[in-house]
Design a protein around this motif. Structure first.
Motif, PDB file in Angstrom:
ATOM      1  N   ARG A  29      32.005  46.357  41.070  1.00 44.10           N
ATOM      2  CA  ARG A  29      32.526  45.527  39.983  1.00 44.10           C
ATOM      3  C   ARG A  29      34.023  45.295  40.143  1.00 44.10           C
ATOM      4  NH1 ARG A  29      31.599  44.061  34.537  1.00 44.10           N
ATOM      5  NH2 ARG A  29      29.475  44.844  34.644  1.00 44.10           N
ATOM      6  N   ASP A  30      34.774  46.337  40.505  1.00 45.14           N
ATOM      7  CA  ASP A  30      36.221  46.185  40.676  1.00 45.14           C
ATOM      8  C   ASP A  30      36.541  45.157  41.749  1.00 45.14           C
ATOM      9  OD1 ASP A  30      36.733  48.023  38.711  1.00 45.14           O
ATOM     10  OD2 ASP A  30      37.077  49.709  40.080  1.00 45.14           O
ATOM     11  N   GLU A  31      35.825  45.232  42.857  1.00 46.97           N
ATOM     12  CA  GLU A  31      36.067  44.284  43.954  1.00 46.97           C
ATOM     13  C   GLU A  31      35.711  42.866  43.533  1.00 46.97           C
ATOM     14  OE1 GLU A  31      34.645  43.523  48.592  1.00 46.97           O
ATOM     15  OE2 GLU A  31      33.872  45.246  47.444  1.00 46.97           O
ATOM     16  N   TRP A  32      34.588  42.723  42.843  1.00 43.64           N
ATOM     17  CA  TRP A  32      34.130  41.389  42.409  1.00 43.64           C
ATOM     18  C   TRP A  32      35.094  40.777  41.387  1.00 43.64           C
ATOM     19  CZ3 TRP A  32      30.814  38.517  44.816  1.00 43.64           C
ATOM     20  CH2 TRP A  32      30.245  37.405  44.174  1.00 43.64           C
ATOM     21  N   GLU A  33      35.524  41.581  40.421  1.00 46.37           N
ATOM     22  CA  GLU A  33      36.450  41.072  39.409  1.00 46.37           C
ATOM     23  C   GLU A  33      37.806  40.735  40.024  1.00 46.37           C
ATOM     24  OE1 GLU A  33      36.434  44.052  36.347  1.00 46.37           O
ATOM     25  OE2 GLU A  33      34.679  43.163  35.336  1.00 46.37           O
ATOM     26  N   ARG A  34      38.201  41.475  41.047  1.00 42.69           N
ATOM     27  CA  ARG A  34      39.455  41.149  41.726  1.00 42.69           C
ATOM     28  C   ARG A  34      39.360  39.775  42.403  1.00 42.69           C
ATOM     29  NH1 ARG A  34      39.616  45.197  44.633  1.00 42.69           N
ATOM     30  NH2 ARG A  34      38.959  44.351  46.654  1.00 42.69           N
ATOM     31  N   LYS A  35      38.210  39.500  43.012  1.00 39.70           N
ATOM     32  CA  LYS A  35      37.999  38.197  43.633  1.00 39.70           C
ATOM     33  C   LYS A  35      38.055  37.079  42.581  1.00 39.70           C
ATOM     34  CE  LYS A  35      35.076  39.892  47.425  1.00 39.70           C
ATOM     35  NZ  LYS A  35      35.875  39.358  48.534  1.00 39.70           N
ATOM     36  N   LEU A  36      37.474  37.358  41.415  1.00 42.50           N
ATOM     37  CA  LEU A  36      37.494  36.364  40.344  1.00 42.50           C
ATOM     38  C   LEU A  36      38.918  36.093  39.867  1.00 42.50           C
ATOM     39  CD1 LEU A  36      34.427  37.445  38.157  1.00 42.50           C
ATOM     40  CD2 LEU A  36      34.593  35.441  39.624  1.00 42.50           C
ATOM     41  N   ARG A  37      39.700  37.143  39.748  1.00 43.43           N
ATOM     42  CA  ARG A  37      41.086  36.986  39.279  1.00 43.43           C
ATOM     43  C   ARG A  37      41.931  36.214  40.281  1.00 43.43           C
ATOM     44  NH1 ARG A  37      40.297  42.368  37.426  1.00 43.43           N
ATOM     45  NH2 ARG A  37      41.295  43.167  39.327  1.00 43.43           N
ATOM     46  N   LEU A 223      22.956  34.766  47.710  1.00 44.23           N
ATOM     47  CA  LEU A 223      23.667  36.025  47.925  1.00 44.23           C
ATOM     48  C   LEU A 223      22.778  37.236  47.677  1.00 44.23           C
ATOM     49  CD1 LEU A 223      26.381  37.218  48.698  1.00 44.23           C
ATOM     50  CD2 LEU A 223      27.066  37.134  46.305  1.00 44.23           C
ATOM     51  N   ASP A 224      21.801  37.089  46.790  1.00 39.54           N
ATOM     52  CA  ASP A 224      20.880  38.193  46.488  1.00 39.54           C
ATOM     53  C   ASP A 224      20.184  38.708  47.739  1.00 39.54           C
ATOM     54  OD1 ASP A 224      21.415  38.240  43.806  1.00 39.54           O
ATOM     55  OD2 ASP A 224      19.710  36.994  43.237  1.00 39.54           O
ATOM     56  N   GLU A 225      19.977  37.833  48.721  1.00 37.92           N
ATOM     57  CA  GLU A 225      19.266  38.226  49.932  1.00 37.92           C
ATOM     58  C   GLU A 225      20.114  39.116  50.836  1.00 37.92           C
ATOM     59  OE1 GLU A 225      18.026  34.673  51.846  1.00 37.92           O
ATOM     60  OE2 GLU A 225      16.836  33.942  50.145  1.00 37.92           O
ATOM     61  N   LYS A 226      21.436  39.130  50.601  1.00 33.70           N
ATOM     62  CA  LYS A 226      22.314  39.812  51.542  1.00 33.70           C
ATOM     63  C   LYS A 226      23.250  40.819  50.913  1.00 33.70           C
ATOM     64  CE  LYS A 226      22.236  35.669  54.405  1.00 33.70           C
ATOM     65  NZ  LYS A 226      23.029  34.643  55.116  1.00 33.70           N
ATOM     66  N   ALA A 227      23.322  40.834  49.590  1.00 30.30           N
ATOM     67  CA  ALA A 227      24.284  41.732  48.966  1.00 30.30           C
ATOM     68  C   ALA A 227      23.815  42.157  47.585  1.00 30.30           C
ATOM     69  CB  ALA A 227      25.653  41.059  48.878  1.00 30.30           C
ATOM     70  N   ALA A 228      24.322  43.314  47.145  1.00 21.02           N
ATOM     71  CA  ALA A 228      24.165  43.771  45.769  1.00 21.02           C
ATOM     72  C   ALA A 228      25.535  43.642  45.124  1.00 21.02           C
ATOM     73  CB  ALA A 228      23.688  45.217  45.738  1.00 21.02           C
ATOM     74  N   TYR A 229      25.617  42.912  44.032  1.00 18.88           N
ATOM     75  CA  TYR A 229      26.916  42.562  43.454  1.00 18.88           C
ATOM     76  C   TYR A 229      26.759  42.359  41.948  1.00 18.88           C
ATOM     77  CZ  TYR A 229      24.786  37.993  43.302  1.00 18.88           C
ATOM     78  OH  TYR A 229      23.921  36.949  43.031  1.00 18.88           O
ATOM     79  N   PRO A 230      27.840  42.360  41.188  1.00 16.63           N
ATOM     80  CA  PRO A 230      27.759  42.088  39.740  1.00 16.63           C
ATOM     81  C   PRO A 230      27.279  40.655  39.504  1.00 16.63           C
ATOM     82  CG  PRO A 230      29.829  43.148  40.293  1.00 16.63           C
ATOM     83  CD  PRO A 230      29.208  42.737  41.596  1.00 16.63           C
ATOM     84  N   ARG A 231      26.137  40.532  38.873  1.00 20.13           N
ATOM     85  CA  ARG A 231      25.484  39.233  38.718  1.00 20.13           C
ATOM     86  C   ARG A 231      25.598  38.725  37.295  1.00 20.13           C
ATOM     87  NH1 ARG A 231      20.735  36.224  38.861  1.00 20.13           N
ATOM     88  NH2 ARG A 231      20.127  35.447  40.921  1.00 20.13           N
ATOM     89  N   ILE A 232      25.594  37.412  37.119  1.00 21.97           N
ATOM     90  CA  ILE A 232      25.515  36.811  35.789  1.00 21.97           C
ATOM     91  C   ILE A 232      24.060  36.444  35.541  1.00 21.97           C
ATOM     92  CG2 ILE A 232      26.206  34.891  34.311  1.00 21.97           C
ATOM     93  CD1 ILE A 232      28.810  34.716  35.834  1.00 21.97           C
ATOM     94  N   ASN A 233      23.419  37.131  34.609  1.00 23.55           N
ATOM     95  CA  ASN A 233      22.027  36.839  34.255  1.00 23.55           C
ATOM     96  C   ASN A 233      21.921  36.117  32.915  1.00 23.55           C
ATOM     97  OD1 ASN A 233      20.834  38.069  36.579  1.00 23.55           O
ATOM     98  ND2 ASN A 233      21.218  40.082  35.677  1.00 23.55           N
ATOM     99  N   ASN A 234      22.840  36.395  32.018  1.00 22.94           N
ATOM    100  CA  ASN A 234      22.854  35.754  30.706  1.00 22.94           C
ATOM    101  C   ASN A 234      23.975  34.714  30.699  1.00 22.94           C
ATOM    102  OD1 ASN A 234      23.105  35.000  28.015  1.00 22.94           O
ATOM    103  ND2 ASN A 234      22.621  37.045  27.247  1.00 22.94           N
ATOM    104  N   PHE A 235      23.608  33.448  30.832  1.00 25.22           N
ATOM    105  CA  PHE A 235      24.619  32.394  30.952  1.00 25.22           C
ATOM    106  C   PHE A 235      25.251  32.028  29.613  1.00 25.22           C
ATOM    107  CE2 PHE A 235      22.025  31.910  34.742  1.00 25.22           C
ATOM    108  CZ  PHE A 235      23.005  31.880  35.715  1.00 25.22           C
ATOM    109  N   LEU A 240      29.026  39.961  33.355  1.00 26.33           N
ATOM    110  CA  LEU A 240      28.642  40.500  34.648  1.00 26.33           C
ATOM    111  C   LEU A 240      27.799  41.750  34.452  1.00 26.33           C
ATOM    112  CD1 LEU A 240      32.010  40.183  36.623  1.00 26.33           C
ATOM    113  CD2 LEU A 240      29.969  38.761  36.878  1.00 26.33           C
ATOM    114  N   GLU A 241      26.707  41.856  35.205  1.00 25.63           N
ATOM    115  CA  GLU A 241      25.856  43.034  35.146  1.00 25.63           C
ATOM    116  C   GLU A 241      25.968  43.786  36.450  1.00 25.63           C
ATOM    117  OE1 GLU A 241      21.888  42.214  33.934  1.00 25.63           O
ATOM    118  OE2 GLU A 241      22.504  40.939  32.237  1.00 25.63           O
ATOM    119  N   ASP A 242      26.173  45.084  36.372  1.00 25.64           N
ATOM    120  CA  ASP A 242      26.346  45.895  37.572  1.00 25.64           C
ATOM    121  C   ASP A 242      25.134  45.779  38.475  1.00 25.64           C
ATOM    122  OD1 ASP A 242      28.877  46.869  36.916  1.00 25.64           O
ATOM    123  OD2 ASP A 242      28.045  48.461  35.657  1.00 25.64           O
TER     124      ASP A 242
END
Length: 245
Positions: A29-37, A223-235, A240-242
């Motif tokens: 999550r930290d890495e993903w949120e850093r990319k978003l920022r 991306l689901d096929e290649k990585a596990a990452y914080p996903r947005i399921n509820n639009f 973000l869900e861990d």
């Protein structure tokens, strides 16, 4: 769009030979949120995206309030939204002739230059006559108004035959084309009318926001096929869900 770029960038990095040989990459999550920022989105661009949605979907009061609060100017006269929505509501309520008259008041060239739209409106008018049980009037209308168009266009002819088939069945539930009497058929025709009016006003016929959401869904699936990452399921919340480990 910015989320898609992030995902696609990650996909490129994951596609390296070394990473493909291993299991799915874990993105915290930290890495993903850093990319978003790291991605900078201008508020003006977000405001224009919101205004585009409000205008295209016909939320005139909301568009006017948003214009005042954000200073974002719509690319069309908001007064035309009210006129467009009146046409759309007329089709949705089954008042097709009223809709045709309003379209001609807005811009007579819309129906003159769009024979498919005009045919679909006439087809909807026939459907409404059948719905009201006006059988003789429906047959007369089909013969005088729709049959000549079917002679010129095979696709139109097939649509006419399906619609007239509604008259053959006493119980409409047994008719293979009974869905023509569903409310969804009115909505389909109303949507086509809405798109045609927007096009005549040099405006996109579809809002940009749903397309961006579809792009986000597609990139997440890739991306689901290649990585596990914080996903947005509820639009609706965009939370973000861990990732599941």
């Amino acid at each position: 769009m910015f989320l898609s770029r992030i995902v696609l960038r990650d996909l490129d990095s994951i596609d390296s030979p070394a990473s493909m040989a291993s299991s799915k990459k874990l993105v915290t999550r930290d890495e993903w949120e850093r990319k978003l920022r790291d991605v900078k989105i201008r508020k003006e661009d977000m405001n224009r995206l919101v205004m585009n949605f409000l205008v295209t979907e016909g939320f005139v009061d909301a568009a006017d309030k948003f214009r005042i609060e954000s200073g974002t100017q719509p690319d069309i006269d908001l007064a035309t939204i009210t006129d467009r929505m009146e046409v759309k509501r007329a089709v949705q309520s089954g008042n097709v002739q009223e809709a045709i008259e309003k379209i001609n008041d807005l811009n007579p060239t819309i129906l003159d230059t769009n024979p498919q739209l005009y045919f679909h409106l006439q087809q909807q008018k026939l459907i409404e006559l059948i719905r009201a049980g006006k059988i003789n009037e429906a047959l007369e209308f089909a013969q005088e108004e729709l049959a000549p168009r079917g002679e010129e266009n095979q696709v139109f002819l097939e649509e006419i035959e399906k619609t007239v088939a509604l008259l053959v069945f006493e119980d409409i539930k047994n008719c293979p084309y009974g869905e023509l009497l569903d409310v969804s058929q009115r909505l389909k025709t109303a949507s086509e009318v809405n798109a045609a009016i927007l096009t005549s006003q040099s405006h996109e016929k579809d809002p940009k926001l749903p397309s961006l959401l579809k792009m986000l869904i597609w990139t997440q699936n890739q991306l689901d096929e290649k990585a596990a990452y914080p996903r947005i399921n509820n639009f609706s919340t965009a939370a973000l869900e861990d990732p599941a480990i």
